[in-house]
Design a protein around this motif. Structure first.
Motif, PDB file in Angstrom:
ATOM      1  N   GLY A 209       0.817  -1.211   0.000  1.00 43.19           N
ATOM      2  CA  GLY A 209       0.000   0.000   0.000  1.00 43.19           C
ATOM      3  C   GLY A 209       0.847   1.256   0.000  1.00 43.19           C
ATOM      4  N   SER A 210       1.914   1.234   0.741  1.00 44.42           N
ATOM      5  CA  SER A 210       2.813   2.385   0.784  1.00 44.42           C
ATOM      6  C   SER A 210       3.479   2.596  -0.572  1.00 44.42           C
TER       7      SER A 210
ATOM      8  N   THR B  97       1.054   3.970  -3.063  1.00 44.79           N
ATOM      9  CA  THR B  97       0.741   5.370  -2.780  1.00 44.79           C
ATOM     10  C   THR B  97       1.833   6.317  -3.261  1.00 44.79           C
ATOM     11  N   HIS B  98       3.090   5.907  -3.121  1.00 42.88           N
ATOM     12  CA  HIS B  98       4.195   6.834  -3.362  1.00 42.88           C
ATOM     13  C   HIS B  98       4.970   6.621  -4.660  1.00 42.88           C
TER      14      HIS B  98
END
Length: 139
Positions: free
Chosen positions: A123-124, A127-128
């Motif tokens: 997820g991180s 997101t980035h």
């Protein structure tokens, strides 16, 4: 559409990555892309390897075996971190740039309550990262 597929791997749990590894190989074959397997390890002895050089050699062997088994072009990119548990997300984001990946395919677990408090690595990264990220759930 894609030229380089980055696949983060945890060599200690490689037996649980088959769905993500298969998915990455299928996409690589479809788009005639190369696959780069990325592993992050500590500089100190661990469960997989005693040194960063030994870890890199094991990751290279893993990439070569995946290439042979799945009929793809594959390489390895080993990253050494002071603390892989806390540095994993930034290390993977750096690896996206370092490898020139335009797609990341990574395994993830089924979300649970802690994922609402602390984001998962997948997820991180989704997101980035400035590239497409495909999260493959399950083993």
């Amino acid at each position: 559409m894609f030229n380089t597929v980055m696949v983060p791997v945890d060599l200690a749990h490689a037996d649980k990555l088959d769905r993500a590894l298969s998915c990455a190989a299928d996409l690589a074959q479809l788009y005639k892309a190369r696959v780069v397997y990325v592993g992050v390890s500590a500089a100190v002895p661990g469960a997989v390897a005693r040194t960063p050089e030994e870890f890199a050699a094991k990751l290279d062997a893993f990439a070569n075996e995946q290439a042979r088994l799945r009929g793809i072009e594959a390489t390895a990119h080993a990253v050494t971190s002071h603390d892989p548990a806390t540095d994993l997300d930034p290390a993977l984001l750096d690896a996206v740039k370092d490898t020139g990946a335009d797609l990341v395919v990574m395994a993830s677990h089924i979300p649970n309550v802690t994922d609402y408090i602390w984001p998962s690595n997948g997820g991180s990264l989704a997101t980035h990262a400035k590239v497409s990220v495909l999260i493959v759930r399950g083993g």
